[in-house]
Scaffold this motif. Structure first.
Motif, mmCIF file in Angstrom:
data_model
loop_
_atom_site.group_PDB
_atom_site.id
_atom_site.type_symbol
_atom_site.label_atom_id
_atom_site.label_comp_id
_atom_site.label_asym_id
_atom_site.label_seq_id
_atom_site.Cartn_x
_atom_site.Cartn_y
_atom_site.Cartn_z
ATOM 1 N N ASP A 1 6.241 -3.907 0.398
ATOM 2 C CA ASP A 1 5.708 -3.468 1.692
ATOM 3 C C ASP A 1 4.384 -4.165 1.932
ATOM 4 O O ASP A 1 3.332 -3.753 1.430
ATOM 5 C CB ASP A 1 5.536 -1.949 1.690
ATOM 6 C CG ASP A 1 5.126 -1.424 3.068
ATOM 7 O OD1 ASP A 1 5.074 -2.244 4.022
ATOM 8 O OD2 ASP A 1 4.862 -0.218 3.188
ATOM 9 N N TRP A 2 4.422 -5.230 2.676
ATOM 10 C CA TRP A 2 3.221 -6.025 2.917
ATOM 11 C C TRP A 2 2.300 -5.381 3.942
ATOM 12 O O TRP A 2 1.197 -5.898 4.176
ATOM 13 C CB TRP A 2 3.602 -7.425 3.382
ATOM 14 C CG TRP A 2 4.498 -8.143 2.407
ATOM 15 C CD1 TRP A 2 5.827 -8.326 2.512
ATOM 16 C CD2 TRP A 2 4.102 -8.730 1.168
ATOM 17 N NE1 TRP A 2 6.325 -8.996 1.419
ATOM 18 C CE2 TRP A 2 5.273 -9.277 0.563
ATOM 19 C CE3 TRP A 2 2.874 -8.867 0.494
ATOM 20 C CZ2 TRP A 2 5.268 -9.928 -0.658
ATOM 21 C CZ3 TRP A 2 2.857 -9.519 -0.724
ATOM 22 C CH2 TRP A 2 4.042 -10.042 -1.292
ATOM 23 N N ASN A 3 2.723 -4.292 4.565
ATOM 24 C CA ASN A 3 1.888 -3.587 5.541
ATOM 25 C C ASN A 3 1.345 -2.280 4.990
ATOM 26 O O ASN A 3 0.796 -1.467 5.746
ATOM 27 C CB ASN A 3 2.704 -3.292 6.800
ATOM 28 C CG ASN A 3 3.121 -4.559 7.529
ATOM 29 O OD1 ASN A 3 2.274 -5.309 8.004
ATOM 30 N ND2 ASN A 3 4.420 -4.804 7.591
ATOM 31 N N ASN B 1 2.101 -3.054 14.188
ATOM 32 C CA ASN B 1 2.630 -2.438 12.968
ATOM 33 C C ASN B 1 4.135 -2.219 13.098
ATOM 34 O O ASN B 1 4.633 -1.856 14.160
ATOM 35 C CB ASN B 1 1.944 -1.091 12.725
ATOM 36 C CG ASN B 1 0.475 -1.255 12.403
ATOM 37 O OD1 ASN B 1 0.087 -2.196 11.710
ATOM 38 N ND2 ASN B 1 -0.354 -0.350 12.915
ATOM 39 N N GLN C 1 -3.129 -4.006 2.541
ATOM 40 C CA GLN C 1 -4.063 -4.390 3.598
ATOM 41 C C GLN C 1 -5.486 -4.517 3.060
ATOM 42 O O GLN C 1 -6.277 -5.323 3.559
ATOM 43 C CB GLN C 1 -4.020 -3.353 4.732
ATOM 44 C CG GLN C 1 -2.697 -3.306 5.486
ATOM 45 C CD GLN C 1 -2.449 -4.556 6.293
ATOM 46 O OE1 GLN C 1 -3.371 -5.277 6.653
ATOM 47 N NE2 GLN C 1 -1.162 -4.836 6.570
ATOM 48 N N CYS D 1 5.354 -3.225 18.736
ATOM 49 C CA CYS D 1 4.992 -2.366 17.620
ATOM 50 C C CYS D 1 6.078 -1.317 17.437
ATOM 51 O O CYS D 1 6.893 -1.086 18.330
ATOM 52 C CB CYS D 1 3.639 -1.676 17.853
ATOM 53 S SG CYS D 1 3.587 -0.664 19.356
#
Length: 860
Positions: A623-625, A534, A630, A522
């Motif tokens: 930004d897929w995070n 993350n 989410q 992470c």
């Protein structure tokens, strides 16, 4: 605007400024077609000045005349014969070995030969020198042959004396000595041999046993002995011994005249040298003494002959290069004079050729110098008969230097640019080493390559003036600047990949960390929930994070990145090539190519593969995070291949999991329709409009009056005269090519199909960047793991040392040698096929500017 004036210094002034602004490497130099008139006396000096300046390409005005019938054919044959003599004298000089005993200073007395000005003087001297060298060389070889023959006879006499040392004047003693040599005989056979010899002596008065002695080549010794044994049916005895010089001394003992005749014929067949050896011991001693005395006399003669030959060779060997250059220069000038036309009515030579507009001032200065040096009474006249294409297709001339020459050579290996066509070389200076580095990215390997090239650059003068280089080293030396750039770009991409000999660098400290709570890493600033894995909020500043090298999914990560990078670079590279075709069309004022070739091509490329690049960039920048992503179940990285396939298979429908932006379905339908419209747009309008233009030209051709220009006649003035005709004037205009609609339409159809299919295949071809980069990285990993890490784990210093040496050999041989060559060839293919076919040599190749020069290549 770039206009024309009236004088030499002003007529090209504005144009030269425009050319300087544009640059001479992007497009070829503007060429002017000139005609020269000069006196016969000034012909040689004028051509010599032009050849030294290297600014004119002469056109052959005597193409219909065979080379054997041209005026200077006899003089050229004389030059070739002189060059043959110089080569012969050079071979003799190279075979000569300096001897301190013969060393004394000599110098040519005739200063005309030391620095020749006329072919006749040098030709007479070379003829005399060749005759002298051949004569003394033949004499020396004859004497040395006699010396070798006498020396062999001396050896044979000495060997026979050793064999027959126990022989007295009676036959019994001779036979006894021979029987001792034939130690393999049984006692009964030996006694029978003695009795037979005594009986033969009683009846004939001559001994039964005699011998033949001589020399034979060592390689024929075994065959000679077998053949002698067979032809005599075993009735002989051969004694042989190897001596120096690859020769073997032999003595054949035999009985009877018939056996002797057979052995003599065998010696002749095997080219064996037979020597008359007296049977009497005293006679042999006299012969041996006479032979020794003769050898001493020959040694003195050989010494004197060698001294004479050495004196002759030292007389000329220091001047061979001067003579060779002089004859080569004269031959070049004579060959150039064969291209001239001689006006018998006015006793003037007429020459025509192409000169760069920027060199006109230097050109007229050369003509002036040639006139002054020859003391010609009649002035020389320079007439500009056209600029650009008014006199036919001009040659293509790019001004290059030692840095750009290698890039220009790569481009011209594909084809010569047409006159003023855009040159891909300026683009290749950057794109070629960069695409190479994408496949070869490693800091360590790049440093080795850059340092190797830097050594060649720093010591280039020493390598140029040094001894003749091998072919491989010559290629490396000629390409030292491109190798240096490939090394620098490989260092740059190596920092992007974060690899030094396949070892990651932790320069900016990794932004990831592992914890005990999870097997997944992470971000060091985003690790509140280790199980969520993350990513860091602040990524690695430059290149890949070093932790990716040791992660389990590193291969998938690097594959995804390098594959997408290859597509982005490839599409960008091809779009630049299509835009270059636009600039070519603008330069040549081809409006049809702009509206019906460039525009549909760029729209077709951007609507499909440009859109694919856009999807890649959007996917990278998303930004897929993020929190919004989410909370959205459909917010996940889509499969770009599925999007591109669905664009053709199900237009207007995009699944939610493949959606990157709003209105994506509508955009894809519009782009697909635009791509389909571009195909007939490229195919139909241009041939139809060309046919319409041709019919209009035929309809109004009779209304256009024919123009004629009055040719200027050379006058009598005191200085070099410069006359310029208007643009398009002159009698050298070539007729236009016959219009054929069928050929034009078929050519346009082939070009359209090739572009549409090539857009797909060429884009896929750029995936070689990904494949070779992956292969290079994996090979580096294998060598590092098997040859460095594995031996280190063993703890044996010998295994570690051997593994390290093998790793160095594998790195230099496989990665730096084979892999670099493979990446170079693939980069070459991407430029030739995928990039240059968009704009380069579309309408055929041009012809290269080959100036009249006195310089010669290394092969010559």
């Amino acid at each position: 605007s770039c206009g024309a004036g009236t004088k030499c210094g002003e007529s090209f002034g504005v144009r030269l400024l425009c050319r300087d602004i544009m640059g001479s490497l992007l497009r070829s130099e503007e060429m002017a077609y000139v005609r020269l008139y000069f006196d016969q006396v000034a012909a040689h000096d004028t051509l010599a000045e032009l050849a030294r300046s290297e600014i004119i390409q002469l056109e052959d005005l005597n193409q219909e005349v065979s080379s054997f019938q041209k005026e200077a054919a006899g003089e050229i044959r004389r030059c070739e014969e002189m060059l043959r003599r110089i080569r012969y004298l050079d071979e003799q000089a190279k075979s000569y070995k300096e001897d301190e005993h013969y060393r004394y200073s000599t110098e040519l007395e005739d200063r005309r030969i030391m620095s020749p000005k006329k072919l006749e003087d040098l030709d007479e001297f070379l003829c005399t020198m060749e005759h002298s060298v051949k004569q003394i060389t033949t004499h020396e070889e004859s004497i040395e042959g006699s010396y070798e023959e006498l020396n062999e006879m001396r050896l044979v006499l000495e060997a026979c004396e050793d064999v027959l040392r126990d022989t007295n004047r009676g036959e019994r003693g001779f036979v006894t000595s021979l029987v001792k040599q034939m130690g393999a005989l049984t006692p009964a056979a030996a006694n029978a041999f003695r009795e037979l010899s005594e009986q033969s002596r009683t009846y004939s008065g001559k001994g039964l046993v005699n011998f033949i002695a001589g020399m034979i080549d060592t390689e024929r010794r075994a065959a000679f002995e077998r053949t002698t044994f067979r032809v005599t049916k075993g009735n002989c005895f051969v004694k042989s011994e190897d001596v120096s010089g690859g020769r073997t001394l032999f003595i054949v003992f035999l009985t009877g005249s018939k056996v002797r005749s057979k052995v003599e014929r065998t010696c002749t067949a095997f080219q064996a040298a037979r020597y008359p050896i007296p049977e009497d011991s005293e006679e042999r001693e006299k012969s041996h003494g006479a032979c020794i005395e003769r050898l001493r006399e020959l040694e003195l003669v050989i010494t004197a002959t060698k001294a004479s030959r050495a004196e002759i060779i030292r007389n000329y060997r220091d001047y061979l290069d001067i003579w060779r250059d002089f004859v080569e220069d004269e031959k070049t000038i004579l060959q150039a004079s064969n291209k001239l036309n001689y006006d018998t009515s006015r006793s003037l030579f007429i020459a025509e050729g192409w000169v760069a507009s920027t060199d006109m001032e230097e050109f007229t200065a050369c003509i002036k110098r040639g006139q002054l040096s020859s003391n010609a009474q009649a002035p020389s006249l320079v007439e500009v008969r056209g600029v650009g294409k008014s006199q036919g297709e001009p040659p293509t001339y790019f001004r290059i230097n030692k840095f750009t020459s290698v890039f220009q050579a790569i481009i011209e290996s594909y084809g010569i640019a047409q006159y003023e066509e855009m040159n891909p070389a300026p683009f290749a200076v950057i794109t070629f080493p960069f695409l190479f580095a994408v496949m070869f990215g490693d800091v360590g390997h790049g440093v080795i390559m850059a340092c190797f090239a830097l050594i060649l650059i720093i010591f280039e003068r020493a390598f140029q003036n040094g001894p003749k280089r091998s072919e491989f080293f010559a290629y490396c030396f000629n390409g030292r600047y491109i190798i240096f750039l490939m090394g620098l770009f490989s260092i740059f991409t190596g920092f992007i990949y974060n690899e030094v000999f396949a070892v990651p660098m932790n320069i900016f400290v990794s932004r990831w960390k592992f914890t005990d709570e999870s097997d997944m890493a992470c971000g060091i600033d985003n690790c509140e929930d280790p199980g969520a894995a993350n990513p860091p909020l602040k990524p690695y500043p430059f290149g890949f994070d070093p932790i990716w090298k040791i992660s389990k999914n590193s291969l998938a990560m690097f594959n995804s990145y390098k594959m997408k990078l290859s597509i982005v670079l490839g599409v960008t590279h091809m779009i630049v090539g299509i835009f270059n075709s636009f600039w070519n069309a603008v330069h040549f004022q081809e409006n049809l190519d702009i509206f019906f070739v460039f525009i549909p091509q760029i729209l077709f490329m951007c609507s499909i593969f440009g859109y694919l690049v856009l999807l890649i960039v959007v996917k990278w920048m998303t930004d897929w995070n993020s929190v919004e992503c989410q909370n959205d179940p459909n917010c996940q990285p889509p499969d770009l291949k599925a999007i591109l396939i669905g664009m053709f298979m199900s237009p207007g429908h995009v699944p939610p999991e493949n959606t990157l932006f709003r209105g994506q379905a509508v955009v894809q339908v519009i782009l697909l329709l635009l791509a389909l419209v571009c195909i007939p747009w490229m195919l139909l309008p241009r041939p139809l409009l060309l046919r319409r233009r041709h019919y209009h030209k035929i309809r109004y051709e009779s209304l256009v009056p024919s123009s004629s220009t009055e040719e200027h006649q050379p006058g009598d003035t005191d200085d070099t005269v410069f006359v310029k005709k208007g643009e398009g004037a002159g009698d050298g205009d070539k007729p236009e090519k016959e219009f054929n609609f069928q050929d034009i339409f078929v050519g346009q159809l082939i070009h359209t199909i090739e572009f549409v299919l090539g857009a797909v295949s060429n884009t896929a071809s750029y995936l070689r960047l990904w494949a070779l980069s992956l292969a290079h990285s994996e090979l580096s990993d294998v060598f590092l793991e098997k040859l460095i890490f594995f031996p280190l784990s063993s703890g044996n210093i010998v295994i570690v040392l051997v593994g390290f040496l093998v790793w160095i050999a594998a790195t230099l041989g496989v990665l730096m040698g084979m892999e670099s060559l493979s990446a170079f060839l693939h980069a070459l293919r991407l430029h030739w096929v995928e990039f240059q076919n968009k704009f380069y040599n579309i309408h055929g190749t041009g012809r290269k500017f080959i100036p009249l020069t006195l310089k010669r290549s290394e092969e010559e």
